[in-house]
Design a protein around this motif. Structure first.
Motif, PDB file in Angstrom:
ATOM      1  N   TRP A 272      61.282 -33.978  30.374  1.00 52.07           N
ATOM      2  CA  TRP A 272      61.087 -32.753  29.590  1.00 52.07           C
ATOM      3  C   TRP A 272      59.944 -32.930  28.592  1.00 52.07           C
ATOM      4  CZ3 TRP A 272      63.118 -28.738  31.700  1.00 52.07           C
ATOM      5  CH2 TRP A 272      64.383 -28.770  32.291  1.00 52.07           C
ATOM      6  N   LEU A 273      59.837 -34.115  28.031  1.00 56.41           N
ATOM      7  CA  LEU A 273      58.780 -34.379  27.054  1.00 56.41           C
ATOM      8  C   LEU A 273      57.395 -34.445  27.692  1.00 56.41           C
ATOM      9  CD1 LEU A 273      60.542 -37.145  24.909  1.00 56.41           C
ATOM     10  CD2 LEU A 273      59.847 -34.878  24.079  1.00 56.41           C
ATOM     11  N   LYS A 274      57.306 -35.107  28.836  1.00 57.67           N
ATOM     12  CA  LYS A 274      55.996 -35.374  29.437  1.00 57.67           C
ATOM     13  C   LYS A 274      55.427 -34.193  30.223  1.00 57.67           C
ATOM     14  CE  LYS A 274      55.574 -39.651  28.064  1.00 57.67           C
ATOM     15  NZ  LYS A 274      55.877 -40.757  28.976  1.00 57.67           N
ATOM     16  N   ALA A 275      56.294 -33.352  30.776  1.00 62.31           N
ATOM     17  CA  ALA A 275      55.816 -32.296  31.673  1.00 62.31           C
ATOM     18  C   ALA A 275      54.720 -31.420  31.056  1.00 62.31           C
ATOM     19  CB  ALA A 275      56.984 -31.439  32.156  1.00 62.31           C
TER      20      ALA A 275
ATOM     21  N   PRO B 164      59.161 -26.637  27.344  1.00 63.90           N
ATOM     22  CA  PRO B 164      60.544 -27.072  27.162  1.00 63.90           C
ATOM     23  C   PRO B 164      60.766 -27.592  25.746  1.00 63.90           C
ATOM     24  CG  PRO B 164      59.535 -28.075  29.114  1.00 63.90           C
ATOM     25  CD  PRO B 164      58.432 -27.484  28.305  1.00 63.90           C
ATOM     26  N   VAL B 165      61.800 -27.084  25.103  1.00 63.72           N
ATOM     27  CA  VAL B 165      62.172 -27.528  23.764  1.00 63.72           C
ATOM     28  C   VAL B 165      63.461 -28.337  23.871  1.00 63.72           C
ATOM     29  CG1 VAL B 165      62.870 -26.811  21.448  1.00 63.72           C
ATOM     30  CG2 VAL B 165      61.093 -25.542  22.660  1.00 63.72           C
ATOM     31  N   LEU B 166      63.437 -29.574  23.419  1.00 67.44           N
ATOM     32  CA  LEU B 166      64.621 -30.425  23.446  1.00 67.44           C
ATOM     33  C   LEU B 166      65.522 -29.989  22.297  1.00 67.44           C
ATOM     34  CD1 LEU B 166      62.466 -31.947  25.141  1.00 67.44           C
ATOM     35  CD2 LEU B 166      63.525 -34.072  24.410  1.00 67.44           C
ATOM     36  N   LYS B 167      66.392 -29.028  22.603  1.00 67.97           N
ATOM     37  CA  LYS B 167      67.140 -28.336  21.557  1.00 67.97           C
ATOM     38  C   LYS B 167      68.422 -29.062  21.175  1.00 67.97           C
ATOM     39  CE  LYS B 167      67.144 -24.666  18.918  1.00 67.97           C
ATOM     40  NZ  LYS B 167      66.022 -24.425  17.972  1.00 67.97           N
TER      41      LYS B 167
END
Length: 385
Positions: free
Chosen positions: A23-26, A36-39
């Motif tokens: 999710w972080l790298k995409a 994408p927010v890592l909520k």
């Protein structure tokens, strides 16, 4: 890119880390239609999930997955848990209108898989099953070569998924060795990947014959948090029964007439995580080995007779699937990158309202093959699908 997609992840161990990294790298390497927010990160142990969230950049934590799913600000539920927990969570997420990014294997049975698929379709949510090996560039390139007719009519599929992490008889009785949690051993865990690749590259399967074996039937009972740790503190003198198989061998016939074999084992000494396949056809052959994941071996009968032989295609050129977003040609990528590719395709599917595969319908077909394998091993008969 201003639009955001709020992610809630359930699970924070091996797959939780792999998914978080993806999710972080995409959005850093790919142009995707939403950020994408890592909520929210969710797990049963507050201290552990808080440590995980702080390390990976999740904004909030939760210890009750039901409360997470009820939140109106969450768009996607990422299920990074063992398979016995997928069914209930996926049903609740779909009914709440959340898109689902689910780790494999899909479920504990085809019955569960059928219901999961129906509820997702009824609620019109995107449902993705993370058989990430489809998105290894060499595998994706093999798919294109097959579609282009490079090896002609397919005759044979041969696949092995080999590990060795439980060869030691003192390895503890972890959840992967308990039927009530894992459903089966390598037939479920490893052959789910192998069958997905076979469906992807060769086609649907029509018949299954299988045998399974157990080599070590009892193991030391580990404490709840040992995670496979062999220290004296983690293990006692008491032993428990291993209730899944240690190895599974399947022979299959595909609907297109090809025949195939699958070997899945955790007792292949020296093999840490080797997934390999060979495809033989009327015009040539393709061979892939996950231990050399940037390479694809190709044999062509179209080559001059004196020059024929397997050649190595180094799948690191911008012409190859996904590769152009990473490094200059010749700079290899690794295991984690297939997860990033999955996130990229998933976000596009959500935002552009397009299909993504494998989805829960693919997962259902995989479950049916795996169940047929176990049924064959028990009955000693070939099973028709």
């Amino acid at each position: 890119m201003n639009k955001q997609l709020n992610i809630g992840i359930i699970g924070y161990k091996f797959m939780g880390r792999a998914h978080s990294n993806a999710w972080l790298k995409a959005p850093l390497f790919f142009d995707i239609p939403a950020h994408p927010v890592l909520k929210v990160a969710c797990g049963r142990q507050q201290e552990s999930v808080s440590d995980f969230a702080q390390k990976w950049g999740w904004e909030e934590t939760e210890t009750d997955w039901r409360r997470l799913i009820e939140r109106p600000d969450i768009d996607v539920i990422d299920i990074a848990l063992p398979q016995n927990l997928h069914y209930e969570i996926a049903l609740a997420a779909a009914k709440a209108g959340k898109h689902i990014f689910c780790e494999k294997p899909l479920s504990m049975s085809s019955r569960q898989a059928e219901e999961m698929l129906k509820v997702c379709e009824d609620n019109k949510v995107v449902h993705y099953l993370n058989h990430n090996y489809r998105r290894v560039p060499a595998v994706a390139h093999a798919k294109k070569m097959l579609e282009d007719g490079k090896i002609g009519r397919i005759f044979h599929w041969r696949c092995c998924y080999q590990q060795d992490w439980i060869v030691d008889p003192e390895f503890p009785l972890t959840w992967q060795l308990k039927k009530e949690v894992a459903q089966a051993g390598p037939q479920w865990d490893l052959n789910s990947h192998a069958v997905d690749l076979a469906h992807f590259l060769v086609g649907d399967i029509s018949t299954v014959s299988c045998l399974t074996s157990n080599f070590i039937t009892e193991r030391p009972i580990a404490n709840e948090n040992s995670s496979g740790n062999l220290s004296a503190e983690a293990l006692g003198s008491e032993k428990g029964e291993v209730t899944v198989e240690d190895a599974a061998l399947m022979m299959v016939r595909f609907k297109n007439g090809a025949v195939g074999s699958f070997e899945a084992t955790r007792f292949a000494t020296g093999r840490k995580n080797r997934l390999s396949f060979e495809i033989y056809g009327s015009k040539g052959s393709l061979v892939f080995d996950m231990e050399k994941m940037n390479e694809l071996q190709y044999f062509s009968l179209a080559d001059p007779e004196g020059d024929q032989g397997f050649r190595t295609i180094l799948v690191t050129e911008s012409a190859h699937p996904y590769v152009g977003n990473w490094w200059p040609a010749g700079h290899i990528i690794g295991y984690e990158h297939a997860f990033v590719h999955a996130v990229v395709d998933f976000v596009k599917a959500v935002e552009e309202k397009t299909p993504i595969s494998p989805d829960f319908s693919d997962g259902l077909k995989i479950m049916q093959v795996l169940e047929a394998g176990l049924q064959s091993a028990e009955s000693g008969r070939q099973i028709l699908l």
